[in-house]
Motif scaffolding. Sequence first.
Motif, mmCIF file in Angstrom:
data_model
loop_
_atom_site.group_PDB
_atom_site.id
_atom_site.type_symbol
_atom_site.label_atom_id
_atom_site.label_comp_id
_atom_site.label_asym_id
_atom_site.label_seq_id
_atom_site.Cartn_x
_atom_site.Cartn_y
_atom_site.Cartn_z
ATOM 1 N N GLU A 60 24.480 33.499 32.127
ATOM 2 C CA GLU A 60 25.013 34.835 32.379
ATOM 3 C C GLU A 60 24.699 35.250 33.819
ATOM 4 N N THR A 61 23.457 34.960 34.237
ATOM 5 C CA THR A 61 23.068 35.291 35.613
ATOM 6 C C THR A 61 23.919 34.529 36.621
ATOM 7 N N LEU A 62 24.143 33.236 36.373
ATOM 8 C CA LEU A 62 24.946 32.442 37.316
ATOM 9 C C LEU A 62 26.399 32.926 37.335
ATOM 10 N N ASN A 63 26.905 33.310 36.170
ATOM 11 C CA ASN A 63 28.259 33.858 36.124
ATOM 12 C C ASN A 63 28.359 35.131 36.954
ATOM 13 N N ARG A 64 27.338 35.972 36.793
ATOM 14 C CA ARG A 64 27.329 37.227 37.548
ATOM 15 C C ARG A 64 27.151 36.944 39.040
ATOM 16 N N ALA A 65 26.444 35.862 39.373
ATOM 17 C CA ALA A 65 26.201 35.539 40.779
ATOM 18 C C ALA A 65 27.467 35.043 41.468
ATOM 19 N N THR A 66 28.389 34.456 40.693
ATOM 20 C CA THR A 66 29.558 33.804 41.305
ATOM 21 C C THR A 66 30.359 34.718 42.239
ATOM 22 N N PRO A 67 30.824 35.885 41.766
ATOM 23 C CA PRO A 67 31.571 36.735 42.709
ATOM 24 C C PRO A 67 30.698 37.205 43.876
ATOM 25 N N LEU A 68 29.393 37.351 43.624
ATOM 26 C CA LEU A 68 28.498 37.810 44.695
ATOM 27 C C LEU A 68 28.337 36.743 45.774
ATOM 28 N N ILE A 69 28.428 35.463 45.377
ATOM 29 C CA ILE A 69 28.367 34.405 46.395
ATOM 30 C C ILE A 69 29.555 34.565 47.347
ATOM 31 N N LEU A 255 37.461 34.632 51.871
ATOM 32 C CA LEU A 255 36.301 34.384 51.005
ATOM 33 C C LEU A 255 36.143 35.502 49.980
ATOM 34 N N ALA A 256 36.296 36.756 50.440
ATOM 35 C CA ALA A 256 36.133 37.885 49.518
ATOM 36 C C ALA A 256 37.200 37.830 48.430
ATOM 37 N N ALA A 257 38.420 37.440 48.807
ATOM 38 C CA ALA A 257 39.503 37.403 47.821
ATOM 39 C C ALA A 257 39.266 36.315 46.782
ATOM 40 N N LEU A 258 38.561 35.236 47.194
ATOM 41 C CA LEU A 258 38.258 34.181 46.223
ATOM 42 C C LEU A 258 37.393 34.710 45.082
ATOM 43 N N ALA A 259 36.617 35.756 45.352
ATOM 44 C CA ALA A 259 35.829 36.379 44.281
ATOM 45 C C ALA A 259 36.769 36.935 43.220
ATOM 46 N N GLY A 260 37.875 37.545 43.651
ATOM 47 C CA GLY A 260 38.858 38.084 42.715
ATOM 48 C C GLY A 260 39.520 36.969 41.924
ATOM 49 N N PHE A 261 39.890 35.901 42.638
ATOM 50 C CA PHE A 261 40.498 34.746 41.965
ATOM 51 C C PHE A 261 39.547 34.195 40.905
ATOM 52 N N SER A 262 38.279 34.011 41.321
ATOM 53 C CA SER A 262 37.310 33.387 40.423
ATOM 54 C C SER A 262 37.032 34.268 39.197
ATOM 55 N N GLU A 263 36.969 35.585 39.390
ATOM 56 C CA GLU A 263 36.695 36.472 38.258
ATOM 57 C C GLU A 263 37.861 36.489 37.271
ATOM 58 N N VAL A 264 39.088 36.537 37.819
ATOM 59 C CA VAL A 264 40.251 36.599 36.931
ATOM 60 C C VAL A 264 40.454 35.254 36.241
ATOM 61 N N SER A 265 40.507 34.193 37.051
ATOM 62 C CA SER A 265 40.855 32.900 36.486
ATOM 63 C C SER A 265 39.687 32.283 35.705
ATOM 64 N N GLY A 266 38.472 32.560 36.146
ATOM 65 C CA GLY A 266 37.325 31.917 35.505
ATOM 66 C C GLY A 266 36.735 32.711 34.366
ATOM 67 N N LEU A 267 36.774 34.060 34.451
ATOM 68 C CA LEU A 267 35.984 34.852 33.509
ATOM 69 C C LEU A 267 36.839 35.779 32.645
ATOM 70 N N LYS A 268 37.567 36.709 33.316
ATOM 71 C CA LYS A 268 38.201 37.785 32.565
ATOM 72 C C LYS A 268 39.587 37.406 32.040
ATOM 73 N N GLY A 269 40.344 36.688 32.852
ATOM 74 C CA GLY A 269 41.677 36.289 32.409
ATOM 75 C C GLY A 269 42.753 37.317 32.698
ATOM 76 N N HIS A 270 42.354 38.541 33.000
ATOM 77 C CA HIS A 270 43.358 39.561 33.319
ATOM 78 C C HIS A 270 42.812 40.477 34.415
#
Lengths: 350, 517
Positions: A60-69, A255-270
Amino acid sequence: MRLEPIAHPSLARRLGFPAAALGLTVVVASLLALIAGANPFATLGLILKGAAGSKFALLETLNRATPLIFTGLAVAVAFRAKLWNIGAEAQLYGGAIITVVVGTSALAALPTLPLQFLMGFSAALIGALILLGPVLLKTRFGVDEVVTTLLLNFIMLLFVSYLLEGPMKDPMGMGWPKSEALDRSARLPRIVDGLRLHWGFALGIICAFAVWIIQTRTTLGYEIRAVGLNIRAARFAGIPVNAVLVKTALLSGGLAALAGFSEVSGLKGHLSLDLSPGFGYTGIIVAMLALLHPLGVVVSAVFVAGVFVGSDSMSRAADVPTYIADMLMAIALLFMVLAILLSRVRVVRG
Amino acid sequence: MNQDKTGAQSETVLRLNGITKRFGALVANDAISLDLRRGEVVALLGENGAGKTTLMNILFGHYVADAGHVEAFGEPLPPGQPRAALEAGIGMVHQHFTLADNLTVTENILLGTVPLWRMGLGLGQAKARIAQLSKDFGLSVHPDAKVGTLTVGERQRVEILKALYRDAKILILDEPTAVLTPQETDALFETLRKAVALGLSIVFISHKLHEVTAIADRCVVLRHGKVVGEVNTADTDRHALASLMVGAEITPPEVSPATPGRALLQLRDVSTPSEGAVPGLDHVTLDLKAGQITGLAGVSGNGQAALSDLISGLRMPQNGAMIIGGADQATWSPRLAVHAGIARIPEDRHHTGTIADFDLTENTILETYMDPPVSHAGWMNWSAAENMAQEVIDAYDVRCPGPSTRIRLLSGGNMQKLILGRVLERNPKVILANQPVRGLDIGAITYVHNRLLAARDAGAAVLLISEDLDEIIQLSDVIHVISEGRLSPEFPRGAKTPAELGLWMAGQGFDGDAHAA
């Protein structure tokens, strides 16, 4: 009282002060827990347990860290050139929008790798373009990018709100302001089957290494550092300052936009309005704690994510408000900034 | 000079006793003692970095001494309190003026003496007093003029008036002549003589020997933070003072006659826009010839910056042509200037010439990082860069722990040697040296001058810009004077006396006086 720079700070000094800062943060956090009426040791223990006490907690921590990276890297890259990109939040949402648009289009039928590449690439492109406006205003007319990037965050949130109520509204969403969801087949896969950690995290680490190599091994990295440290000398020496700022902005926005990509495609889906609980702003803290070092960003992103995840879990168990996480962050940052200063200067009288 | 020292005039008004001040490992002032008597001019002589300014900052309460104390008129002065120094009757005229450009002369003088809301009241009385002071001390300046419109010399008079208005009995002047023409310097000395005749005492800080011998009664020589000599100027000469100051015999560089070749850089009727009060170039025509040092004399702020920026590539001519190596320059930038073979030694080596937090390697490659061997196709080759830095360090005697030292830790002289090495290693065709020795000690000055002369003899066209007329006269094969953006005709070596050049610096001799600034 004056500050006097130290020519060669000792290793003890460079490590001692940050360590002291962490220690002081823990002390203040304990006091806060005490004020909230909880046992400080138990509280800190619960935070630690909630952040890294189990496989589930750690993931969970690593998932939360992903967009922050990603947002941390975006800030670290830009701040290195003294380009104050406060707009990672807007760039993140820009990336998220494009990811949903591509991922719910006919292109979603593509195989995983090309589709994910296409979504990530278009997200990065849009993020880069979002920061291009403010940087051109800065280089052409001297408009302060702090103001433009900060205000763009609000414009973007309102735009997302409009999209979710209008063109991108999920017809099956039962009135909730969220977009249509990506098919499972159009999402970033998990790194290991059954474990809730997606490839976005790995991409973040790859990006951190890429940024590190750019900064230390390429002429662009040298130019970025020169412009950041002394724009006047850089211009005099013949470094194309404006071009460097534009390139920096493209890198940072992407780089910042990749956080959006990663959250949508990797975690939330929408896409939804609570996609980012301020990842763009927290990225500034992450980058500052890492002293703008790209590899340090990974470490500090995991640390910051751990504090948030741990505090969430602690507050449920110990009935201490979650606000303690925000206060912890703020205190840690203040102490760390002070520690960084003190590790390089000494205070003298007169 | 004030020769008759009898009776009350020998009363000691200021006494510094055993002043010691350390900055880290550096001892800026080492047990310095100094007495100043009533009606006396004492010169504080020393090279840059000898500790003169530190000592005066302690006296004035800007720094606190580590040891020792200050007495004014027999009373000890509390340390670290500029206000106490002011109240004790000490007035300081800084090297860099502390005036507000948008206020009038009167307002600037009153600033800090009365509360702001009362400034309007009693203005007439204040003006009358300023007028009286101007008259008594020969400091002519219009009390209602905005300071922004004044010349450097006039601003200095305002600073002095400011101190006198506050009833200063002791005046401290920090390098007061650095920005003046020879004529303005004479006028300043006239004022100082009137001041001592009226019973004031003066500390005159300088490193210019002829001025010290002209104005001072006594001379205290500082070297490396210590008092190395105290002499009556009547009993000494410039040569003896110079040896005391430097600690060794000085040998000025041998300047052999030049053998000028063809013009490598030509300006034809070039103008640049002015920026605020700082004039741009006004129809300047200039030839920089191979194998010749062209000196540009002038008071600071008369267009030197515009000319320097133009040749550096930072700005384009607004009209007129710049011809380099026979080719008219249609586009122009710092990088093109470097590629055209122009070596640029900027005026401000700390902020323009180097990046303080970069190490010596990174600073060495600032202009050439895009070219092999330092980089290939966007990838840096750091070992090649470090080799290049090491070569410069060895060839130009840059004293440093190594190429990975941050340049902010180097002395000004070593910093300048690195800049010299960086640009001269490429065998430039044209050298722009803007104030190349300002703030350096005599050893470094000689080094830089010899390098410039060697480059000249190797066929480079050198443009030497300096506010120090002595430096210009010593090194230049031909001299131009710049004033309000206009360029004087070319004067061969020895054709004009310093006084004649001073008149040109003051703006006299230019065709037609209808030019707007």
